[in-house]
Design an enzyme around this catalytic site. Structure first.
Site, PDB file in Angstrom:
ATOM      1  CE  LYS A 125       1.199  -5.363   0.725  1.00  0.00           C
ATOM      2  NZ  LYS A 125       2.016  -4.742  -1.218  1.00  0.00           N
ATOM      3  NE  ARG A 129       2.626   0.993   1.617  1.00  0.00           N
ATOM      4  CZ  ARG A 129       1.738   0.604   0.938  1.00  0.00           C
ATOM      5  NH1 ARG A 129       0.601   0.260   1.520  1.00  0.00           N
ATOM      6  NH2 ARG A 129       1.494   0.477  -0.078  1.00  0.00           N
ATOM      7  NE  ARG A 159       0.782  -3.173  -9.870  1.00  0.00           N
ATOM      8  CZ  ARG A 159       0.658  -3.065  -9.139  1.00  0.00           C
ATOM      9  NH1 ARG A 159      -0.117  -3.748  -8.214  1.00  0.00           N
ATOM     10  NH2 ARG A 159       1.861  -2.339  -8.018  1.00  0.00           N
ATOM     11  NE  ARG A 183      -0.685   0.524  -8.264  1.00  0.00           N
ATOM     12  CZ  ARG A 183      -1.072   0.598  -7.262  1.00  0.00           C
ATOM     13  NH1 ARG A 183      -1.354  -1.170  -6.788  1.00  0.00           N
ATOM     14  NH2 ARG A 183      -0.303   1.020  -6.570  1.00  0.00           N
ATOM     15  NE  ARG A 222       4.118   1.525  -5.434  1.00  0.00           N
ATOM     16  CZ  ARG A 222       3.982   0.901  -6.450  1.00  0.00           C
ATOM     17  NH1 ARG A 222       4.305   1.043  -7.307  1.00  0.00           N
ATOM     18  NH2 ARG A 222       3.418  -0.866  -6.145  1.00  0.00           N
TER      19      ARG A 222
HETATM   20  P1  ADP Z   1       1.926  -1.410  -3.452  1.00  0.00           P
HETATM   21  O1  ADP Z   1       1.316  -1.939  -1.903  1.00  0.00           O
HETATM   22  O2  ADP Z   1       2.058  -2.497  -4.439  1.00  0.00           O
HETATM   23  O3  ADP Z   1       2.798  -0.069  -2.913  1.00  0.00           O
HETATM   24  P2  ADP Z   1      -0.855  -0.324  -2.560  1.00  0.00           P
HETATM   25  O4  ADP Z   1      -1.630  -0.562  -3.887  1.00  0.00           O
HETATM   26  O5  ADP Z   1      -0.726  -0.690  -1.344  1.00  0.00           O
HETATM   27  O6  ADP Z   1       0.391  -0.379  -3.266  1.00  0.00           O
HETATM   28  O7  ADP Z   1      -0.392   2.311  -2.434  1.00  0.00           O
HETATM   29  C1  ADP Z   1       0.119   2.661  -3.465  1.00  0.00           C
HETATM   30  C2  ADP Z   1      -0.065   3.743  -2.747  1.00  0.00           C
HETATM   31  O8  ADP Z   1      -1.419   4.342  -2.293  1.00  0.00           O
HETATM   32  C3  ADP Z   1       1.248   3.450  -2.050  1.00  0.00           C
HETATM   33  O9  ADP Z   1       2.361   4.068  -2.596  1.00  0.00           O
HETATM   34  C4  ADP Z   1       1.318   5.505  -1.414  1.00  0.00           C
HETATM   35  O10 ADP Z   1       0.851   6.325  -0.853  1.00  0.00           O
HETATM   36  C5  ADP Z   1      -0.162   4.667  -0.705  1.00  0.00           C
HETATM   37  N1  ADP Z   1      -0.635   4.141  -0.121  1.00  0.00           N
HETATM   38  C6  ADP Z   1      -1.452   3.118   0.286  1.00  0.00           C
HETATM   39  N2  ADP Z   1      -1.556   2.699   1.696  1.00  0.00           N
HETATM   40  C7  ADP Z   1      -1.033   3.190   2.504  1.00  0.00           C
HETATM   41  C8  ADP Z   1      -0.695   3.409   4.198  1.00  0.00           C
HETATM   42  N3  ADP Z   1      -1.148   2.759   4.605  1.00  0.00           N
HETATM   43  N4  ADP Z   1      -0.010   4.913   4.362  1.00  0.00           N
HETATM   44  C9  ADP Z   1       0.234   5.588   3.705  1.00  0.00           C
HETATM   45  N5  ADP Z   1       0.189   5.391   2.168  1.00  0.00           N
HETATM   46  C10 ADP Z   1      -0.484   4.636   1.927  1.00  0.00           C
END
Ligand code: ADP
Length: 213
Positions: free
Chosen positions: A13, A85, A121, A150, A161
């Site tokens: 993404k 999400r 990654r 990360r 996740r």
């Molecule tokens: P990925 O899509 O690779 O899991 P992101 O960078 O989008 O990684 O998100 C990393 C972390 O940030 C998530 O695992 C969560 O803990 C938090 N996070 C990101 N976006 C949200 C959201 N919309 N609601 C709740 N937590 C979020």
């Protein structure tokens, strides 16, 4: 143009959003980047979010919702990456009077492929560019050899996740499908292949971007 990008961890993404943002002149709003940035700056949002992000759980809506709403208020044309999400977050966005989503791009990848991408990654500590450990030993953008994993890409956190995604975020895909906004794209293959599919999926919107809304 107002786009939402949705897909499992490892769908690519962030990479896709950056390219689309540059091509169509959109602000790239990534909830994950916002949170990681707040954590590294030691900002109040970061203090509240840290334990969730680092264990792969979702940051509570009461911590994140207003921050995202505020960012959305500041921009006209955007690509929203990582938010919503949960169904609660999707309904929150729908209820914002100043946000009218044109399309939701759903990037579909199976768990095996996604996990393989995330295990390898690496993020450049100097410029933030993302690479895969198998592909390069130095950053393709700035040449630095300081490439780090990360914190939430560790295998146990990754698994968490993915579980959270299946449970909380898959229903959001159906929510948008039901509203006629979903554009599903195959997320396997090279970055270029995926990007071409995404661009084909949003084609008519891109072409309509005269008012850049
Ligand atoms: P990925 O899509 O690779 O899991 P992101 O960078 O989008 O990684 O998100 C990393 C972390 O940030 C998530 O695992 C969560 O803990 C938090 N996070 C990101 N976006 C949200 C959201 N919309 N609601 C709740 N937590 C979020």
């Amino acid at each position: 143009m107002r786009l939402v990008l949705i897909g499992p961890p490892g769908a690519g993404k962030g990479t896709i959003a950056e390219k689309l943002a540059a091509k169509y002149g959109l602000a790239h709003l990534s909830s994950g980047d916002m949170l990681r940035d707040a954590i590294s700056r030691g900002a109040p949002l970061g203090a509240k979010a840290k334990e969730y992000v680092e264990s792969g759980r979702l940051v509570p809506q009461e911590v994140l919702g207003e921050v995202v709403a505020e960012k959305l208020r500041e921009v006209k044309a955007f690509i929203l990456d990582g938010y919503p999400r949960t169904l609660e977050q999707a309904e929150f966005i729908t209820a914002l009077p100043y946000v009218d989503i044109d399309a939701v791009i759903y990037v579909a990848v199976g768990e095996e492929k996604a996990v393989e991408r995330l295990r390898g990654r690496r993020v450049c500590a100097k410029c933030g560019a993302v690479t895969h450990a198998d592909a390069a030993e130095v950053c393709g953008n700035c040449g630095s050899d300081d490439l780090v994993a990360r914190a939430d890409d560790r295998p146990d956190t990754l698994k968490k996740r993915y579980e959270v995604y299946m449970l909380e975020t898959e229903p959001v895909v159906e929510y948008y499908r039901g509203r006629g906004l979903l554009r599903q794209v195959d997320g396997t293959g090279s970055r270029e292949e995926v990007r071409a599919r995404v661009e084909a999926a949003i084609g008519p919107f891109g072409a309509r971007g005269d008012d850049n809304r």
